[in-house]
Design a protein around this motif. Structure first.
Motif, PDB file in Angstrom:
ATOM      1  N   ASN A 124       0.848  -1.196   0.000  1.00  0.00           N
ATOM      2  CA  ASN A 124       0.000   0.000   0.000  1.00  0.00           C
ATOM      3  C   ASN A 124       0.885   1.248   0.000  1.00  0.00           C
ATOM      4  N   ILE A 125       1.294   1.650  -1.205  1.00  0.00           N
ATOM      5  CA  ILE A 125       2.199   2.792  -1.322  1.00  0.00           C
ATOM      6  C   ILE A 125       1.459   4.127  -1.238  1.00  0.00           C
ATOM      7  N   SER A 126       0.137   4.095  -1.397  1.00  0.00           N
ATOM      8  CA  SER A 126      -0.641   5.336  -1.346  1.00  0.00           C
ATOM      9  C   SER A 126      -1.009   5.731   0.077  1.00  0.00           C
ATOM     10  N   LYS A 127      -0.936   4.749   0.986  1.00  0.00           N
ATOM     11  CA  LYS A 127      -1.346   4.928   2.389  1.00  0.00           C
ATOM     12  C   LYS A 127      -2.824   5.311   2.509  1.00  0.00           C
ATOM     13  N   GLU A 128      -3.607   4.904   1.509  1.00  0.00           N
ATOM     14  CA  GLU A 128      -5.054   5.120   1.537  1.00  0.00           C
ATOM     15  C   GLU A 128      -5.723   3.866   2.088  1.00  0.00           C
ATOM     16  N   GLU A 129      -6.552   4.037   3.102  1.00  0.00           N
ATOM     17  CA  GLU A 129      -7.147   2.892   3.787  1.00  0.00           C
ATOM     18  C   GLU A 129      -8.022   2.045   2.866  1.00  0.00           C
ATOM     19  N   GLN A 130      -8.641   2.668   1.866  1.00  0.00           N
ATOM     20  CA  GLN A 130      -9.554   1.922   1.000  1.00  0.00           C
ATOM     21  C   GLN A 130      -8.816   1.020   0.012  1.00  0.00           C
ATOM     22  N   LYS A 131      -7.514   1.215  -0.103  1.00  0.00           N
ATOM     23  CA  LYS A 131      -6.719   0.369  -1.006  1.00  0.00           C
ATOM     24  C   LYS A 131      -6.129  -0.786  -0.216  1.00  0.00           C
ATOM     25  N   GLY A 132      -6.018  -1.921  -0.893  1.00  0.00           N
ATOM     26  CA  GLY A 132      -5.404  -3.085  -0.271  1.00  0.00           C
ATOM     27  C   GLY A 132      -3.891  -2.948  -0.234  1.00  0.00           C
ATOM     28  N   GLY A 133      -3.248  -3.915   0.380  1.00  0.00           N
ATOM     29  CA  GLY A 133      -1.796  -3.927   0.393  1.00  0.00           C
ATOM     30  C   GLY A 133      -1.208  -3.900   1.789  1.00  0.00           C
ATOM     31  N   VAL A 134      -0.012  -4.441   1.886  1.00  0.00           N
ATOM     32  CA  VAL A 134       0.754  -4.429   3.127  1.00  0.00           C
ATOM     33  C   VAL A 134       1.382  -3.040   3.285  1.00  0.00           C
ATOM     34  N   ASN A 135       1.384  -2.514   4.480  1.00  0.00           N
ATOM     35  CA  ASN A 135       2.076  -1.245   4.710  1.00  0.00           C
ATOM     36  C   ASN A 135       3.548  -1.390   4.325  1.00  0.00           C
ATOM     37  N   ILE A 136       4.091  -0.376   3.695  1.00  0.00           N
ATOM     38  CA  ILE A 136       5.448  -0.492   3.154  1.00  0.00           C
ATOM     39  C   ILE A 136       6.466  -0.836   4.246  1.00  0.00           C
ATOM     40  N   GLU A 137       6.252  -0.309   5.447  1.00  0.00           N
ATOM     41  CA  GLU A 137       7.203  -0.584   6.541  1.00  0.00           C
ATOM     42  C   GLU A 137       7.039  -2.001   7.106  1.00  0.00           C
ATOM     43  N   ASP A 138       5.952  -2.676   6.773  1.00  0.00           N
ATOM     44  CA  ASP A 138       5.705  -4.037   7.264  1.00  0.00           C
ATOM     45  C   ASP A 138       6.017  -5.103   6.218  1.00  0.00           C
ATOM     46  N   THR A 139       6.439  -4.677   5.036  1.00  0.00           N
ATOM     47  CA  THR A 139       6.553  -5.617   3.911  1.00  0.00           C
ATOM     48  C   THR A 139       7.635  -6.662   4.127  1.00  0.00           C
TER      49      THR A 139
END
Length: 228
Positions: A124-139
């Motif tokens: 989740n590079i956009s840091k938008e909650e509605q988008k999926g994805g792992v937080n970049i710092e947790d990847t």
């Protein structure tokens, strides 16, 4: 313009942009065919476009029997673990992996069939909650947790930029994902390859390529507006 004209224009722009990209790598085009009829997919395959991205499991399942044999489907949308069984062995790449539950389910089915399933970790590079994805710092932690599942092959990363007109913000998010990919490469994880950095869509794929993307997901610029 026809589908052929649209495709040729996109391919030309990809090639022109690649020449002054961060890496100069060949860029793989995924034509996003969600909500478009299989007839258009088959037509595009005649012009050499063979990789298509879909968001919904049911749409993939419905389209595969009607698609020409050389067509390859990518799962690029949110995937529920209870739907894995329908597509894990039918798509060439699942690009939207962001939960360990999904990895476990894919691995269970792949191991039973003695196959390997290729995936990308969605960040989740956009840091938008509605988008999926792992937080970049947790990847990195997430990737390391995936290593226990031997029938799942991590082939790279996928990211979606923020829905904004601020090109600097978009560029920064793509650059951060490229840096993360390079970090993962330098860590030399066993059985992990960073073959694909999937970032860039119709509105921002040129920026993505400039920042190191080697896989873009383009729908509207090829297909036009969705038919349903």
């Amino acid at each position: 313009m026809s589908l052929k004209d649209n495709l040729e224009e996109v391919l030309e722009e990809i090639e022109e942009t690649r020449l002054h990209s961060l890496t100069g790598e060949k860029v793989n085009l995924i034509a996003v065919s969600k909500n478009h009829p299989v007839e258009k997919i088959n037509e595009l395959s005649q012009y050499g476009c063979l990789n298509f991205g879909e968001n919904k499991v049911q749409e993939i399942v419905d389209k595969i029997p009607l698609s020409k044999n050389n067509i390859k489907y990518h799962m690029i949308g949110n995937l529920q673990s209870n739907k894995v069984k329908y597509i894990y062995d039918k798509v060439v790449l699942i690009q939207s992996i962001d939960r360990l539950k999904l990895v476990k389910e894919i691995n269970k089915r792949a191991k039973k069939d003695d196959i390997f399933v290729d995936i990308l970790i969605q960040v989740n590079i956009s840091k938008e909650e509605q988008k999926g994805g792992v937080n970049i710092e947790d990847t990195l932690d997430f990737l390391e947790n995936c290593l226990d599942y031997k029938n799942v092959a991590i082939k790279g990363l996928m990211g979606i930029a923020a829905n904004t007109k601020n090109q600097n913000e978009i560029r920064t998010s793509f650059r951060n994902l490229f840096k993360l990919k390079e970090d993962i490469i330098n860590r030399n994880y066993e059985n992990v390859s960073m073959d694909y950095l999937s970032m860039g869509m119709s509105g921002d794929y040129k920026i993505a390529i400039e920042e190191g993307s080697n896989m873009v997901r383009i729908g509207t610029k090829i297909f036009g507006k969705r038919e349903y």
